[in-house]
Scaffold this motif. Sequence first.
Motif, PDB file in Angstrom:
ATOM      1  N   ASP A 185      35.867  34.691  51.117  1.00  0.00           N
ATOM      2  CA  ASP A 185      36.101  36.138  51.042  1.00  0.00           C
ATOM      3  C   ASP A 185      36.378  36.584  49.610  1.00  0.00           C
ATOM      4  N   ALA A 186      37.171  35.791  48.874  1.00  0.00           N
ATOM      5  CA  ALA A 186      37.473  36.148  47.489  1.00  0.00           C
ATOM      6  C   ALA A 186      36.219  36.083  46.623  1.00  0.00           C
ATOM      7  N   LEU A 187      35.380  35.074  46.834  1.00  0.00           N
ATOM      8  CA  LEU A 187      34.142  34.954  46.074  1.00  0.00           C
ATOM      9  C   LEU A 187      33.196  36.104  46.401  1.00  0.00           C
ATOM     10  N   ARG A 188      33.128  36.475  47.666  1.00  0.00           N
ATOM     11  CA  ARG A 188      32.276  37.592  48.072  1.00  0.00           C
ATOM     12  C   ARG A 188      32.735  38.882  47.400  1.00  0.00           C
ATOM     13  N   ALA A 189      34.074  39.093  47.333  1.00  0.00           N
ATOM     14  CA  ALA A 189      34.593  40.311  46.715  1.00  0.00           C
ATOM     15  C   ALA A 189      34.330  40.333  45.213  1.00  0.00           C
ATOM     16  N   ARG A 190      34.444  39.175  44.545  1.00  0.00           N
ATOM     17  CA  ARG A 190      34.225  39.118  43.101  1.00  0.00           C
ATOM     18  C   ARG A 190      32.763  39.324  42.730  1.00  0.00           C
ATOM     19  N   LEU A 191      31.858  38.761  43.528  1.00  0.00           N
ATOM     20  CA  LEU A 191      30.435  38.823  43.188  1.00  0.00           C
ATOM     21  C   LEU A 191      29.723  40.000  43.830  1.00  0.00           C
ATOM     22  N   GLY A 192      30.318  40.572  44.887  1.00  0.00           N
ATOM     23  CA  GLY A 192      29.662  41.661  45.583  1.00  0.00           C
ATOM     24  C   GLY A 192      28.454  41.222  46.377  1.00  0.00           C
ATOM     25  N   VAL A 193      28.558  40.035  46.993  1.00  0.00           N
ATOM     26  CA  VAL A 193      27.458  39.496  47.784  1.00  0.00           C
ATOM     27  C   VAL A 193      27.858  39.470  49.256  1.00  0.00           C
ATOM     28  N   SER A 194      26.912  39.040  50.089  1.00  0.00           N
ATOM     29  CA  SER A 194      27.188  38.979  51.523  1.00  0.00           C
ATOM     30  C   SER A 194      28.051  37.762  51.855  1.00  0.00           C
ATOM     31  N   ASN A 195      28.597  37.757  53.062  1.00  0.00           N
ATOM     32  CA  ASN A 195      29.405  36.625  53.513  1.00  0.00           C
ATOM     33  C   ASN A 195      28.594  35.337  53.529  1.00  0.00           C
ATOM     34  N   GLN A 196      27.338  35.444  53.989  1.00  0.00           N
ATOM     35  CA  GLN A 196      26.495  34.258  54.086  1.00  0.00           C
ATOM     36  C   GLN A 196      26.198  33.653  52.719  1.00  0.00           C
ATOM     37  N   LEU A 197      25.876  34.543  51.751  1.00  0.00           N
ATOM     38  CA  LEU A 197      25.579  34.039  50.412  1.00  0.00           C
ATOM     39  C   LEU A 197      26.813  33.439  49.758  1.00  0.00           C
ATOM     40  N   ALA A 198      27.991  34.063  49.962  1.00  0.00           N
ATOM     41  CA  ALA A 198      29.228  33.502  49.425  1.00  0.00           C
ATOM     42  C   ALA A 198      29.498  32.128  50.013  1.00  0.00           C
ATOM     43  N   SER A 199      29.256  31.956  51.326  1.00  0.00           N
ATOM     44  CA  SER A 199      29.447  30.647  51.959  1.00  0.00           C
ATOM     45  C   SER A 199      28.454  29.635  51.415  1.00  0.00           C
ATOM     46  N   ASP A 200      27.195  30.068  51.196  1.00  0.00           N
ATOM     47  CA  ASP A 200      26.189  29.166  50.633  1.00  0.00           C
ATOM     48  C   ASP A 200      26.570  28.726  49.222  1.00  0.00           C
ATOM     49  N   LEU A 201      27.116  29.651  48.439  1.00  0.00           N
ATOM     50  CA  LEU A 201      27.522  29.306  47.071  1.00  0.00           C
ATOM     51  C   LEU A 201      28.670  28.298  47.081  1.00  0.00           C
ATOM     52  N   LEU A 202      29.655  28.521  47.935  1.00  0.00           N
ATOM     53  CA  LEU A 202      30.765  27.576  48.026  1.00  0.00           C
ATOM     54  C   LEU A 202      30.274  26.204  48.460  1.00  0.00           C
ATOM     55  N   ARG A 203      29.384  26.184  49.427  1.00  0.00           N
ATOM     56  CA  ARG A 203      28.850  24.916  49.918  1.00  0.00           C
ATOM     57  C   ARG A 203      28.072  24.190  48.821  1.00  0.00           C
ATOM     58  N   THR A 204      27.306  24.967  48.033  1.00  0.00           N
ATOM     59  CA  THR A 204      26.527  24.361  46.939  1.00  0.00           C
ATOM     60  C   THR A 204      27.446  23.807  45.853  1.00  0.00           C
ATOM     61  N   MET A 205      28.514  24.561  45.521  1.00  0.00           N
ATOM     62  CA  MET A 205      29.436  24.096  44.475  1.00  0.00           C
ATOM     63  C   MET A 205      30.199  22.849  44.920  1.00  0.00           C
ATOM     64  N   ARG A 206      30.589  22.792  46.178  1.00  0.00           N
ATOM     65  CA  ARG A 206      31.331  21.628  46.657  1.00  0.00           C
ATOM     66  C   ARG A 206      30.447  20.394  46.752  1.00  0.00           C
ATOM     67  N   ALA A 207      29.165  20.611  46.981  1.00  0.00           N
ATOM     68  CA  ALA A 207      28.245  19.472  47.098  1.00  0.00           C
ATOM     69  C   ALA A 207      27.813  18.958  45.738  1.00  0.00           C
ATOM     70  N   ALA A 208      28.033  19.759  44.690  1.00  0.00           N
ATOM     71  CA  ALA A 208      27.579  19.359  43.341  1.00  0.00           C
ATOM     72  C   ALA A 208      28.438  18.216  42.801  1.00  0.00           C
TER      73      ALA A 208
END
Length: 208
Positions: A185-208
């Motif tokens: 939710d915090a990432l979505r608010a900072r970037l102004g993206v959808s919930n799904q994209l924010a979840s995808d970004l978190l998942r990508t960063m954790r997998a890196a």
Amino acid sequence: MRRHGLWLLDTGPVLVLAAIAGAGSFTHIRDTAVEHGQTGWMSWAIAICVDLTCVMAARERQRDKKTGRARRGPVSWPVLVLAGGVVLSLAANLQQADPSVWGWITAATPAGAFLIAVSMLERRASVTPPVPIPTEVEAVEMERSMSTEPAAQDGSAGPSQVLVDYAHRVAVEHQAAHGKPITSDALRARLGVSNQLASDLLRTMRAA
């Protein structure tokens, strides 16, 4: 050169205060140690241990904040060590005071000023630089990544690397400021993206 000069003008007075107050507190602690049978190099060692313990504990406390380390119990270990060092330092300084209110105040001043100067330096060291604002090219790339969000759900490439890198900088800033990982939710608010994209970004960063 100008930047170093500005840094010296800004931080120099605090460093001078820390040096003078530390010397005064150090002397009081050493004199107290000598009065209680710790003569020679041992009195110097005791004074060094007490004052540097406070500095070390303050640095460790800031490091825990930066790394987001969770404490076990109501008070963390560095805070306990810092409190113990402060008590020892003040007690040794007050031992050298005249038995009067002003005697106690003046004797405690070096230790108090030293601890205040250390806390100011630690406070300045804990400031994190702001997250850079994306350039026009990065903004276009992020918009393109947002527009291709459904493709990521189908198992394709996912968010662009530009967007992932920017989200990572935002997550690092959040970790340093709040002492805990950023949420979707915090990432979505900072970037102004959808919930799904924010979840995808978190998942990508954790997998890196």
